[in-house]
Enzyme design. Structure first.
Site, mmCIF file in Angstrom:
data_model
loop_
_atom_site.group_PDB
_atom_site.id
_atom_site.type_symbol
_atom_site.label_atom_id
_atom_site.label_comp_id
_atom_site.label_asym_id
_atom_site.label_seq_id
_atom_site.Cartn_x
_atom_site.Cartn_y
_atom_site.Cartn_z
ATOM 1 N N ASP A 1 0.982 -1.301 -0.283
ATOM 2 C CA ASP A 1 -0.051 0.099 -0.119
ATOM 3 C C ASP A 1 0.924 1.186 0.164
ATOM 4 O O ASP A 1 1.460 1.773 1.066
ATOM 5 C CB ASP A 1 -1.019 0.114 1.143
ATOM 6 C CG ASP A 1 -1.974 1.095 1.009
ATOM 7 O OD1 ASP A 1 -1.853 2.078 0.420
ATOM 8 O OD2 ASP A 1 -2.925 1.243 1.869
ATOM 9 N N ARG B 1 3.642 4.675 5.068
ATOM 10 C CA ARG B 1 3.389 3.617 4.448
ATOM 11 C C ARG B 1 4.526 2.652 3.747
ATOM 12 O O ARG B 1 4.409 1.424 3.629
ATOM 13 C CB ARG B 1 2.150 3.489 3.472
ATOM 14 C CG ARG B 1 0.844 3.811 4.210
ATOM 15 C CD ARG B 1 -0.315 4.095 3.386
ATOM 16 N NE ARG B 1 -1.427 3.795 4.294
ATOM 17 C CZ ARG B 1 -2.649 4.110 3.744
ATOM 18 N NH1 ARG B 1 -2.870 4.270 2.594
ATOM 19 N NH2 ARG B 1 -3.704 3.897 4.409
ATOM 20 N N LYS C 1 -19.418 -36.177 26.825
ATOM 21 C CA LYS C 1 -20.444 -36.891 27.074
ATOM 22 C C LYS C 1 -20.985 -36.981 28.401
ATOM 23 O O LYS C 1 -21.037 -35.828 29.073
ATOM 24 C CB LYS C 1 -20.345 -38.292 26.696
ATOM 25 C CG LYS C 1 -19.194 -38.207 25.206
ATOM 26 C CD LYS C 1 -19.354 -39.510 24.524
ATOM 27 C CE LYS C 1 -18.427 -39.357 23.057
ATOM 28 N NZ LYS C 1 -18.373 -40.683 22.574
ATOM 29 N N GLY D 1 -3.558 6.889 -5.037
ATOM 30 C CA GLY D 1 -5.059 7.820 -5.206
ATOM 31 C C GLY D 1 -5.891 7.144 -6.210
ATOM 32 O O GLY D 1 -5.853 5.488 -6.352
ATOM 33 N N GLY E 1 -10.038 2.431 6.792
ATOM 34 C CA GLY E 1 -11.296 1.547 6.707
ATOM 35 C C GLY E 1 -10.922 0.123 7.146
ATOM 36 O O GLY E 1 -11.782 -0.501 7.544
ATOM 37 N N LYS F 1 -19.639 10.772 13.707
ATOM 38 C CA LYS F 1 -21.217 10.410 13.720
ATOM 39 C C LYS F 1 -21.315 8.920 14.213
ATOM 40 O O LYS F 1 -20.521 7.850 13.920
ATOM 41 C CB LYS F 1 -21.427 10.256 12.117
ATOM 42 C CG LYS F 1 -21.504 11.804 11.433
ATOM 43 C CD LYS F 1 -21.785 11.408 10.148
ATOM 44 C CE LYS F 1 -22.016 12.739 9.466
ATOM 45 N NZ LYS F 1 -22.251 12.775 8.044
ATOM 46 N N GLY G 1 -8.219 6.342 10.959
ATOM 47 C CA GLY G 1 -7.770 7.425 10.814
ATOM 48 C C GLY G 1 -7.473 8.715 11.669
ATOM 49 O O GLY G 1 -6.257 9.259 12.016
ATOM 50 N N ARG H 1 -10.691 -4.128 0.480
ATOM 51 C CA ARG H 1 -11.065 -3.900 -0.909
ATOM 52 C C ARG H 1 -10.923 -5.415 -1.661
ATOM 53 O O ARG H 1 -9.934 -5.956 -1.700
ATOM 54 C CB ARG H 1 -10.218 -2.891 -1.728
ATOM 55 C CG ARG H 1 -10.303 -1.515 -1.068
ATOM 56 C CD ARG H 1 -11.572 -0.958 -1.205
ATOM 57 N NE ARG H 1 -11.583 0.531 -0.571
ATOM 58 C CZ ARG H 1 -12.585 0.994 0.086
ATOM 59 N NH1 ARG H 1 -13.628 0.339 -0.275
ATOM 60 N NH2 ARG H 1 -12.607 2.083 0.495
HETATM 61 C C1 PEP Z 1 -16.784 -38.818 19.880
HETATM 62 O O1 PEP Z 1 -17.510 -39.096 20.626
HETATM 63 O O2 PEP Z 1 -16.960 -37.830 19.328
HETATM 64 C C2 PEP Z 1 -15.310 -39.443 19.516
HETATM 65 C C3 PEP Z 1 -14.880 -39.347 18.786
HETATM 66 O O3 PEP Z 1 -15.071 -40.474 20.733
HETATM 67 P P1 PEP Z 1 -13.757 -41.289 20.958
HETATM 68 O O4 PEP Z 1 -12.496 -40.170 20.741
HETATM 69 O O5 PEP Z 1 -13.864 -41.743 22.294
HETATM 70 O O6 PEP Z 1 -13.600 -42.084 19.835
#
Ligand code: PEP
Length: 670
Positions: free
Chosen positions: A20, A35, A432, A61, A403, A224, A380, A177
């Protein structure tokens, strides 16, 4: 993450680099070289690392528009107008090439490629001695550079791509841009990377929107509200306090029912101001508005300053600066920050009599920097202010883009940056239905400690009952809080379900959807999963969309058909903009929790196939950017091999995510 020039082998390569060099010129003389100087570290690095040639391109420019304006003015004033002389003195790159040669001295030879434009220069470039720097003529002499027609832009981009094996973009000031030389060129060169200036700008500005060191205070000023709505909304998400100053503060004060005299106001923005005040209240963000002022009867540098001790401005006065009580308030708020972002002056600093407020803010921010606070000045006028007060070197970062820095702070994706981006690795743990709250808390604490400073993106998804506890521990860390599922409806009579609104309330940022256990044990089909995906996106969440075949489907040769169906149906109705909040997790069902992992090559094949589906649905750029995780018995000893594959961008981890000593080696691979 953006890919920088340091990651490529430059030896013997022809480099084409966008800089630039849009600097102010008068009669062919450079008026301010900031720049040009800013691009020199990248130029020197490229030459020092053995590039065969380095071809530089820039705009200077806006020749057509500028000349039109100057001609009209000359005609109005009854003066003659010499178009050639005007263009030569203001828009030609030859004087810039000469200036660069002076700056580089013996470090390099700089040659100008000629006034006949940017086309057909391959022979000229290839004929130069090794290590030569070639400056092309102003890219904006070609209408294709800025054309809104992609095909026209591509015509120039293809010609420019002929001059390089590697494209380096160091033009941060033009990164917002979507032009032939800033973005389209990346389609036609094998490798696109960022220069050091671009890297520094992105490294300071992007975390402010994505993951700042908290608490963060944002100081937003300027005339503004209308030009700053998007940035105010964006910064509200991560700030503990928003200091609103300058002319725009008076629209907010009027919205609050205060008297503002003859001060600047945008009456059509009062509703917007009220909305921003309300959002801030709900989010617990402190809004700091002026409580006293320095006024004047006229908007004039010579006007007499009048102190206004209270918040209400007398009828005959225009507020031109903030008063001492406001500055004391600013100091109190700023002293609590670990990050400060400043965009826009808090008074009419161009007039010396009304510059004190902005100068004091600059001093406060400079003092904070000295104490270790991250301070970023963008835009700016605030940059002009820190320069005026000679405090620029006292800030952590002063942006070179007006910008571009504003759009980055608004959370937008900038075309010139996106072409240099490589995908971040994203390592997510799915806990889980394991662990009590106390056990989850212990695991979260251990992960915060061991992943601190880790270079990838992380997420932990505890069970619903532990979300609040774990969320408190993860706050301010680099680990996102994930949920393992959500209801398909927003709220209502759905016994046993958990809604997106409830997850939002707990600070969840990411939701895992379509996990194979949801698909196969709880019989969730693609339609239901898609409903959940759309609802989660509507409420601003990121989504990890899981896909993957069963053993039976694999043995029957249906891997691609299954993955295609689940991807297409899962993403049905998801817009291109929403796709940036989707991660796909390819999890072959037979590998989950079984100790059997797909080989890196097998997994790579499916990942590549899935990326191809995304390309068909959303185009090449979206496909390049989408993160595709692998899941299925990922462990510390196979993570690096899997992640080394071109299309594997992270992992969704089940069993191994339940202990810090098994998750950390995966999370810290590489
Ligand atoms: C999961 O349950 O998304 C999974 C990948 O489990 P793991 O890593 O135990 O296979």
């Amino acid at each position: 993450m953006i890919k920088t020039v340091k990651t490529v082998d430059l030896n013997g390569k022809r480099v084409i680099m966008r800089v630039d060099f849009n600097v102010p010129m008068k009669d062919g003389v450079v008026q301010d070289d900031t720049r040009i100087v800013a691009a020199i570290p990248t130029i020197k690095y490229i030459i020092a690392h053995g590039a065969k040639t380095l071809t530089l391109m820039s705009h200077l420019g806006d020749p057509a528009k500028d000349a039109e304006k100057a001609k009209a003015k000359a005609e109005k004033d009854g003066k003659s107008f010499d178009m050639d002389k005007y263009i030569k003195g203001k828009h030609r790159m030859e004087p810039i090439a000469a200036y660069l040669q002076k700056k580089l001295g013996k470090n390099a030879t700089v040659v100008f490629a000629g006034e006949d434009g940017c086309y057909n220069k391959k022979a000229f470039i290839d004929g130069q001695k090794p290590g030569t720097v070639i400056m092309l003529e102003n890219t904006r002499f070609h209408k294709e550079e800025t054309s809104s027609d992609e095909k026209e832009r591509d015509k120039l981009a293809k010609a420019l791509a002929e001059y390089g094996d590697i494209f380096v973009n160091d033009a941060f000031g033009t990164a917002h841009r979507d032009h032939a030389s800033t973005a389209s060129i990346a389609k036609f060169v094998p490798v696109s990377v960022a220069g050091f200036l671009m890297e520094k700008e992105v490294n300071y500005l992007e975390p402010i929107v994505t993951n700042p060191v908290k608490p963060m205070v944002a100081i937003i000023g300027g005339a503004k509200v209308s030009s700053k709505i998007a940035v105010l909304e964006s910064l509200l998400k991560n700030s503990s306090a928003l200091v609103i100053g300058g002319g725009m503060a008076y629209t907010f004060l009027k919205a609050q029912g205060k008297k503002i005299g003859k001060s600047l106001v945008e009456d059509d923005q009062i509703d917007t101001a009220n909305k921003i005040l309300e959002t801030a209240k709900t989010a617990g963000v402190e809004i700091v508005l002026p409580v006293d002022h320095v006024g004047a009867e006229k908007f004039d540098a010579a006007a007499k300053p009048v102190a206004v001790a209270g918040v209400n401005v007398p009828d005959k006065l225009i507020a031109m600066d903030v008063g001492p009580k406001t500055l004391a308030l600013y100091q109190k708020v700023i002293s609590k920050a670990k990050t400060i972002v400043w965009n826009g002056p808090v008074g009419v600093f161009e007039f010396d009599a009304f510059a004190k407020g902005t100068e004091e803010v600059a001093k406060m921010v400079a003092a904070a920097t000295e104490k270790g606070v991250i301070t970023v000045v963008g835009g700016g006028d605030s940059v002009a202010a820190v320069n005026k007060f000679k405090l620029a070197s006292k800030m952590s970062h002063v942006s070179t883009g007006g910008g571009a820095s504003l759009e980055l702070l608004e959370g937008k994706k900038l075309p010139g940056i996106e072409v240099t981006r490589c995908r971040d690795y994203f390592i997510a743990g799915n806990w889980k239905m394991h662990m009590t709250r106390a056990e989850s808390a212990n695991l979260a604490k251990a992960l915060v400690k061991s992943l601190k400073g880790g270079k990838h993106r992380y997420m932990a998804a505890p069970s619903f009952t532990s979300l609040e506890t774990v969320g408190e521990i993860l706050k301010g860390s680099n680990i996102l809080l994930g949920a393992q599922n959500c209801a398909a409806e927003e709220q209502g009579a759905h016994t046993g379900e958990v809604s997106v609104l409830q997850l939002k309330d707990l600070g969840v940022g990411v939701i895992i959807l379509g996990h194979s256990e949801r698909r196969h044990i709880y019989k969730e089909d693609d339609t239901l999963i898609n409903q959940k995906v759309k609802l989660a996106l509507k409420h601003g969440f990121e989504v990890i969309l899981c896909i993957g075949e069963t053993l039976d489907e694999r043995e029957k040769g249906k891997v691609e058909a299954v993955c295609k169906g689940q991807t297409e149906k899962g993403l049905a109705g998801v817009t291109a903009a929403e796709l940036s909040r989707i991660t796909i997790a390819y999890e072959p069902v037979w590998a989950i929790g079984t100790g059997k992992t797909a080989t890196p090559d097998d997994a790579q094949k499916v990942h590549k196939f899935v990326r191809g589906i995304v390309e068909k649905l959303y185009g090449a750029a979206a496909a390049r950017q989408i993160v595709i995780q692998y899941g299925g018995s990922v462990k510390g000893d196979n993570a690096a091999q899997l992640m080394a594959m071109e299309d594997i961008d992270g992992a969704l981890v089940g069993g191994a995510s339940l202990k810090p000593e098994t998750f950390a080696p995966i999370a810290k691979f590489g």
